[in-house]
Design a protein around this motif. Structure first.
Motif: not given
Length: 506
Positions: A383-397
């Motif tokens: 149903s969904y596939y896309s890059e996550i364009l969220a703030t500072d998401f690469s540093n999410a813990e």
């Protein structure tokens, strides 16, 4: 002739017997027994609280012992309770004149007796009373915490006012023999059905550290070595094994993940934790899996998704099968991504959003890009596939998926963000300043008819300037629609740093 002699013998015997009985009357001396005349201080019903002191100090008066010489008697306090096999038996509470114990009997009503035996005569005097035991530690949030660098179990215990009382170090408070060693990993509860083994526990309350996993008695918190998880496993157990994840399915079935392997247990059909199920028969080889299980635990469909860490792909386990299977890609017209993703899995969970879907957060191993992939685990519909364009998401813990609206929540340092996958927008929901986040999840209750609140965001925090085992806190938030600000419902503090939590349901 023989018959006449026999009749004559009976007559003579009867006559002699009658004569001797009559003649013996009045030949005996009768001594009055030492009777228990009065007992004060022992009511007909005694109330006790599990885990707390119970003291009874009876006042005794005997007819032939006016000064009551205690040394002439022996004492015992006993009660009738279940024997674990469907029957009843007698249990001893103490063998002292006065009762002074920490109550360790499971909550309930019991028939009890106070027995006094006169040693010289062997005469026993028994006084019956009703013993009513209530358990103030009965229901609530059980937390596997880190306290002073060690694992400790704390609890928010539901009280009669429908609020929660804090219990620090649950195991020590209840006198449990379990001593946790190592770093905290997990805690989990579910209705196991009667477990095979000497303990016959039918509700599993599990505590896990990096030194091992065990269950305890879910009512008294008592522990024996036979409650170790190894007693639920057959075959070769890897050295240093402990569970990262235990997750129930409908009924008493459950998955367990540890040391990169997945195991399945279904008591109803005598399937035990034994050979790992992360194995593809067609390929004749196993693989390491990530510590996630994604599937609807409230239905009898029995389809769950694992992630093959070795080959970077989704795989499926169905029912009580001994192995897993690969997932075929949809036709080109319906395909959004390949189930052989070639990516690393950061997070995965099944949620009820959109009729029930698996949400997975994937990372491109060759870049810092993250992707959201969603699909139905039953029919493989993507149903969904896309890059996550969220703030500072690469540093999410930490990550958490809201089951009602499908929002992606994540943390960076002391901050909580919400990402809307439709509009690809990010919103800062909270900033706790110097505090750090140790736990982050939408909690999933087992009994959804009695307990509601899967839309509650659970946030475990701790004060970085304190490290005495009281720096932890728990905030519980409601998530509104339309990207509204999260609403703080409850906040509790004074315990350790939460690593895992579960709710003891009733």
């Amino acid at each position: 002739m023989t018959l006449k002699i026999y009749r004559s013998f009976l007559f003579v015997s009867f006559f002699l017997t009658l004569f001797s009985c009559k003649k013996d009357l009045g030949n005996y001396d009768y001594t009055e027994l030492n009777a228990l005349e009065k007992i004060n201080g022992l009511p007909a019903e005694v109330s006790a609280v599990y885990g707390k002191s119970l003291k009874i100090t009876p006042e005794l008066k005997f007819t032939k012992d006016p000064n009551f010489d205690e040394s002439k008697y022996s004492f015992e306090w006993i009660y009738i309770g279940p024997n674990g096999l469907g029957g009843l038996k007698l249990f001893s509470l103490a063998k002292t004149r006065n009762l002074d114990i920490i109550m360790q009997i499971v909550a309930g009503n019991y028939t009890a007796y106070y027995n006094i035996t006169e040693q010289a005569t062997g005469v026993k005097y028994s006084t019956k009373f009703n013993l009513k035991v209530v358990n103030e530690i009965n229901e609530g949030w059980i937390m596997m915490n880190e306290a002073n660098g060690k694992a400790r179990v704390d609890m928010l215990s539901l009280n009669t006012n429908n609020d929660f009382d804090l219990i620090i170090d649950l195991l020590a408070t209840t006198g449990s023999d379990l001593k946790l060693e190592g770093k905290p990993v997990m805690t989990y509860t579910y209705n196991t059905g009667v477990l095979v083994g000497p303990d016959a526990i039918s509700y599993g309350l599990y505590f896990g550290t990096d030194q091992g996993t065990t269950k305890v008695d879910p009512n008294s918190f008592k522990w024996t070595k036979t409650m170790s998880l190894s007693y639920e496993m057959y075959g070769d157990i890897p050295a240093g094994f402990y569970a990262d994840v235990i997750r129930r399915q409908l009924g008493s079935a459950a998955y367990m993940i540890g040391k990169g392997n997945a195991y399945y247990y279904e008591r109803a059909v005598n399937v035990y934790y034994s050979t790992p199920i992360n194995y593809i028969t067609a390929e004749k080889k196993g693989f390491e899996i990530e510590p996630f299980v994604a599937g609807d635990q409230s239905t009898a469909i029995g389809i769950n998704i694992f992630y093959d860490k070795t080959n970077r792909r989704f795989v499926r386990h169905s029912g009580s099968a001994a192995t897993s299977t690969t997932i075929p890609d949809p036709d080109a017209a319906q395909k959004l991504f390949s189930f052989n993703t070639g990516m690393d899995l950061l997070y995965m969970r099944w949620v009820s959003f959109n009729g029930g879907e698996v949400f997975s957060i994937l990372k491109d191993p060759s870049s810092s890009k993250r992707y959201l992939a969603r699909f139905n685990p039953v029919n493989n519909a993507q149903s969904y596939y896309s890059e996550i364009l969220a703030t500072d998401f690469s540093n999410a813990e930490f990550y958490a998926i809201n089951p009602e609206f499908g929002y992606i929540f994540y943390t960076v340092g002391s901050k909580i963000y919400q990402y809307d996958m439709v509009y690809k927008t990010t919103k800062l929901m909270a900033d706790f300043g110097s505090k750090k986040i140790s736990y982050f999840n939408f909690y999933e209750f087992k009994s959804t008819t009695k307990y509601t609140g899967s839309n509650k965001l659970m946030v475990g925090l701790y004060d970085t300037g304190v490290s005495n085992g009281t720096e932890g806190s728990l905030n519980i938030y409601t998530v509104p629609g339309l990207n509204g600000n999260i609403i703080l419902d409850k906040s509790y503090s004074g315990f350790g740093r939460i690593k895992s939590l579960t709710y003891r349901e009733r």
